[in-house]
Design an enzyme around this catalytic site. Sequence first.
Site, PDB file in Angstrom:
ATOM      1  N   GLY A  19       7.535  29.967  48.440  1.00 59.08           N
ATOM      2  CA  GLY A  19       6.764  31.195  48.642  1.00 59.08           C
ATOM      3  C   GLY A  19       6.639  32.091  47.433  1.00 59.08           C
ATOM      4  O   GLY A  19       6.448  31.630  46.303  1.00 59.08           O
ATOM      5  N   ILE A  20       6.765  33.386  47.683  1.00 62.83           N
ATOM      6  CA  ILE A  20       6.618  34.392  46.630  1.00 62.83           C
ATOM      7  C   ILE A  20       7.643  34.185  45.527  1.00 62.83           C
ATOM      8  O   ILE A  20       7.326  34.285  44.346  1.00 62.83           O
ATOM      9  CB  ILE A  20       6.729  35.813  47.224  1.00 62.83           C
ATOM     10  CG1 ILE A  20       5.543  36.106  48.144  1.00 62.83           C
ATOM     11  CG2 ILE A  20       6.830  36.865  46.128  1.00 62.83           C
ATOM     12  CD1 ILE A  20       5.688  37.361  48.981  1.00 62.83           C
ATOM     13  N   ARG A  40      19.526  28.754  49.785  1.00 64.27           N
ATOM     14  CA  ARG A  40      20.538  28.034  50.566  1.00 64.27           C
ATOM     15  C   ARG A  40      20.255  26.544  50.685  1.00 64.27           C
ATOM     16  O   ARG A  40      21.137  25.777  51.037  1.00 64.27           O
ATOM     17  CB  ARG A  40      20.637  28.644  51.968  1.00 64.27           C
ATOM     18  CG  ARG A  40      21.177  30.067  51.941  1.00 64.27           C
ATOM     19  CD  ARG A  40      21.180  30.671  53.316  1.00 64.27           C
ATOM     20  NE  ARG A  40      19.793  30.805  53.764  1.00 64.27           N
ATOM     21  CZ  ARG A  40      19.416  31.091  54.987  1.00 64.27           C
ATOM     22  NH1 ARG A  40      20.305  31.269  55.932  1.00 64.27           N
ATOM     23  NH2 ARG A  40      18.139  31.203  55.298  1.00 64.27           N
ATOM     24  N   ASP A  61      23.991  31.766  48.681  1.00 69.35           N
ATOM     25  CA  ASP A  61      23.662  32.464  49.925  1.00 69.35           C
ATOM     26  C   ASP A  61      23.867  33.954  49.702  1.00 69.35           C
ATOM     27  O   ASP A  61      25.006  34.413  49.570  1.00 69.35           O
ATOM     28  CB  ASP A  61      24.563  31.957  51.053  1.00 69.35           C
ATOM     29  CG  ASP A  61      24.283  32.601  52.397  1.00 69.35           C
ATOM     30  OD1 ASP A  61      23.457  33.539  52.467  1.00 69.35           O
ATOM     31  OD2 ASP A  61      24.892  32.168  53.382  1.00 69.35           O
ATOM     32  N   ASN A  88      14.742  38.558  45.523  1.00 61.49           N
ATOM     33  CA  ASN A  88      13.597  38.319  46.389  1.00 61.49           C
ATOM     34  C   ASN A  88      13.970  37.771  47.768  1.00 61.49           C
ATOM     35  O   ASN A  88      13.203  37.938  48.713  1.00 61.49           O
ATOM     36  CB  ASN A  88      12.663  37.319  45.677  1.00 61.49           C
ATOM     37  CG  ASN A  88      11.619  36.741  46.587  1.00 61.49           C
ATOM     38  OD1 ASN A  88      10.687  37.424  47.000  1.00 61.49           O
ATOM     39  ND2 ASN A  88      11.773  35.472  46.942  1.00 61.49           N
ATOM     40  N   TYR A 153      13.542  44.808  60.359  1.00 65.92           N
ATOM     41  CA  TYR A 153      12.819  44.355  59.180  1.00 65.92           C
ATOM     42  C   TYR A 153      12.211  45.547  58.431  1.00 65.92           C
ATOM     43  O   TYR A 153      12.340  45.667  57.214  1.00 65.92           O
ATOM     44  CB  TYR A 153      11.733  43.355  59.557  1.00 65.92           C
ATOM     45  CG  TYR A 153      10.907  42.892  58.380  1.00 65.92           C
ATOM     46  CD1 TYR A 153      11.453  42.016  57.451  1.00 65.92           C
ATOM     47  CD2 TYR A 153       9.605  43.342  58.192  1.00 65.92           C
ATOM     48  CE1 TYR A 153      10.705  41.594  56.354  1.00 65.92           C
ATOM     49  CE2 TYR A 153       8.855  42.932  57.108  1.00 65.92           C
ATOM     50  CZ  TYR A 153       9.410  42.063  56.176  1.00 65.92           C
ATOM     51  OH  TYR A 153       8.675  41.656  55.094  1.00 65.92           O
ATOM     52  N   LYS A 157      13.076  46.976  54.487  1.00 66.08           N
ATOM     53  CA  LYS A 157      12.073  46.909  53.427  1.00 66.08           C
ATOM     54  C   LYS A 157      11.710  48.290  52.922  1.00 66.08           C
ATOM     55  O   LYS A 157      11.003  48.462  51.986  1.00 66.08           O
ATOM     56  CB  LYS A 157      10.816  46.176  53.922  1.00 66.08           C
ATOM     57  CG  LYS A 157      11.047  44.690  54.107  1.00 66.08           C
ATOM     58  CD  LYS A 157      11.447  44.058  52.816  1.00 66.08           C
ATOM     59  CE  LYS A 157      11.664  42.581  52.867  1.00 66.08           C
ATOM     60  NZ  LYS A 157      11.929  42.017  51.559  1.00 66.08           N
TER      61      LYS A 157
END
Length: 157
Positions: A19-20, A40, A61, A88, A153, A157
Site C-alpha cells: 500500500g501507501i 509483521r 511488530d 506508517n 480509528y 488519526k
Amino acid sequence: MNEQALAGHHALITGGGTGIGLAIAQGFAAAGAQVTITGRRGAVLAAAAAAVPGLHPLEMDVADEGSVVAGCAAAIRARGPVTICVPNAGIGEGKSIHKMDTAFWRQMMSINLDGAYLTVRECLPGMQAEGWGRVLFVSSVAGLKGLRGAPAYTASK
C-alpha cells in the site's frame, strides 16, 4: 526529485511492504536512499524488497515495544542511522463505540499511535547525531473530519 537526492540517507518505513508504505518506500529508493521496510509478514516484505533495489525487509511488530527496539537497532546496525522515519503502519477498522470493548480500543491505539511513538523514539537519536532528519506521519481524512462508526480509528488519526 532527482535519482540521487537522498543518496547517503537511511529511511525506515513501518508498514512498508504494501500500500501507501510500499509506494513511499519505492519513491525514497528511487531517490537514492537505502530503505528499511518493516511489517509483521516476512514473506510480503521479502517479495517487495526483491522487486526494488534499495529496499531491505525487516520483520517488526509496532504493537510490541521490544520488537520495535530490536528492529530499529538491527536496521541501524545494518545501514547506519535512520535520517528519514515514516511511522506508517496502521490498521483501520470500524466499530461503533457502544459495540467496542477496551481490547479493540487498545489494539487500535497500540498500532496506530503507540507504534508511531515507539518508532520515532528509536530513530530520533540517529537524526540528532547526524544533525539532520525528517519524520513523516501518515494520517487520514478521518483525523480531520471524523468517520462515522469508527471512533477508535478517528481518534488514532
